[in-house]
Motif scaffolding. Structure first.
Motif, short mmCIF file in Angstrom:
data_model
loop_
_atom_site.label_atom_id
_atom_site.label_comp_id
_atom_site.label_asym_id
_atom_site.label_seq_id
_atom_site.Cartn_x
_atom_site.Cartn_y
_atom_site.Cartn_z
N GLY A 51 0.78 -1.23 0.00
CA GLY A 51 0.00 0.00 0.00
C GLY A 51 0.81 1.28 0.00
O GLY A 51 0.42 2.26 -0.63
N ASP A 52 1.94 1.31 0.72
CA ASP A 52 2.71 2.55 0.79
C ASP A 52 4.09 2.43 0.15
O ASP A 52 5.01 3.20 0.48
N LEU A 53 4.26 1.48 -0.77
CA LEU A 53 5.51 1.38 -1.51
C LEU A 53 5.62 2.52 -2.52
O LEU A 53 4.61 2.95 -3.09
N GLU A 56 7.96 4.40 -7.79
CA GLU A 56 9.14 4.10 -8.59
C GLU A 56 9.47 2.60 -8.61
O GLU A 56 10.23 2.15 -9.48
N TRP A 57 8.91 1.86 -7.68
CA TRP A 57 9.18 0.42 -7.63
C TRP A 57 8.48 -0.32 -8.77
O TRP A 57 8.81 -1.45 -9.08
N GLY A 58 7.49 0.31 -9.34
CA GLY A 58 6.80 -0.25 -10.50
C GLY A 58 6.24 -1.64 -10.27
O GLY A 58 5.62 -1.92 -9.24
N PHE A 63 4.83 -7.61 -7.64
CA PHE A 63 5.39 -8.92 -7.34
C PHE A 63 5.42 -9.18 -5.84
O PHE A 63 5.11 -10.29 -5.39
N LEU A 64 5.78 -8.18 -5.05
CA LEU A 64 5.82 -8.37 -3.60
C LEU A 64 4.42 -8.70 -3.06
O LEU A 64 4.27 -9.56 -2.20
N PRO A 138 -2.48 5.37 2.60
CA PRO A 138 -2.21 4.72 1.31
C PRO A 138 -2.92 3.38 1.16
O PRO A 138 -3.14 2.93 0.03
N PHE A 139 -3.30 2.77 2.27
CA PHE A 139 -3.99 1.49 2.19
C PHE A 139 -5.42 1.66 1.67
O PHE A 139 -5.94 0.81 0.95
N LEU A 140 -6.03 2.78 2.01
CA LEU A 140 -7.34 3.11 1.44
C LEU A 140 -7.20 3.36 -0.05
O LEU A 140 -8.01 2.87 -0.85
#
Length: 269
Positions: A51-53, A56-58, A63-64, A138-140
């Protein structure tokens, strides 16, 4: 780690499907509740991890999330639970192999659908809404974005996406029947489930969690849920029943003379 060859897996799946179809309702309903709850907990874990990654990790962030989502099916396979999408494989091949009737098959699908929905709704409301795990920060945003993406998908896109989903979920369950220890079952489940989530296929029980979670947060309605449920249910049924159960029944069981005695006993019953 011991394992069974594909033909033996087909026989195990047919026997397992028979057992599932013959469960008394007082066992089927609580196990179905657990199945829906466990899949939802896996989905909730995925949301909390991703949720809060940073953006830029795309796709690595996807995948995570996909890597932790299989917790739900691992719990069902190892600890015990009944899952609609898995039963679309096992109960179907039992029906094709004349171990149960079509009426038993549809009764099983009906009650497991209802009980999976109750379990998923419980997790969405209690942990997502009351505890607030899908309704803060960010989870919402992640919950709403994910639910809207599923709701906004057209009927046939949802249908074919759901076929892909339960082709992989069905194979995860199928492979777990071939493993003879817990570590083997976990490994058999992890790769196909991770794959369907990373790809973005639609799973009817997972959607029983994520869309109601958005509804409880005030960002969707039950009409949206039904609109998504119909094509995804039908697609999951096709993916599991046709692309896994039917194909393997034709390949391994239909013309197998070693199982004819089992069929005769079923007819007598």
């Amino acid at each position: 780690m011991g394992y069974q060859p594909p033909k033996k897996i087909a026989q195990i799946a047919a026997e397992t499907g028979k057992t599932k179809a013959e469960l008394p309702l007082q066992s089927m309903l609580p196990l179905g509740f657990l199945g829906g709850a466990f899949i939802s907990i896996g989905y909730l874990l995925s949301i909390r991890v991703t949720g809060d990654l940073p953006a830029e990790w795309g796709s690595f962030a996807s995948f995570l999330g996909a890597a932790v989502f299989p917790l739900g099916l691992v719990l069902i396979i190892v600890a015990g639970g009944e899952l609609l999408t898995g039963n679309m494989v096992a109960v179907t091949i039992a029906c094709l192999h004349k171990k149960i009737t079509a009426r038993q098959l549809f009764a099983n699908w009906f009650w497991i659908t209802i009980s999976n929905f109750v379990g998923a709704l419980f997790v969405a409301y209690v942990f997502g809404h009351l505890v607030g795990l899908t309704e803060t920060g960010p989870f919402l945003d992640k919950t709403i974005h994910t639910a809207e993406a599923k709701i906004e998908t057209e009927f046939w896109q949802s249908f074919f996406s759901a076929i892909g989903c339960n082709w992989l979920v069905g194979l995860a369950v199928w492979q777990s029947y071939g493993a003879e220890d817990i570590s083997g079952k976990i490994l058999a489940v992890w790769f196909p489930i991770m794959g369907f989530v990373a790809i973005g296929f639609q799973h009817v029980v997972a959607n029983m969690f994520i869309i109601p979670a958005a509804i409880f947060a005030g960002h969707a309605d039950w009409g949206d849920f039904i609109q998504n449920f119909v094509p995804v249910f039908l697609g999951n049924a096709a993916g599991g029943a046709l692309f896994v159960a039917l194909i393997y029944w034709l390949a391994y069981l239909k013309a197998d003379p070693t199982t004819l005695s089992d069929k005769k006993e079923t007819y007598k019953a």
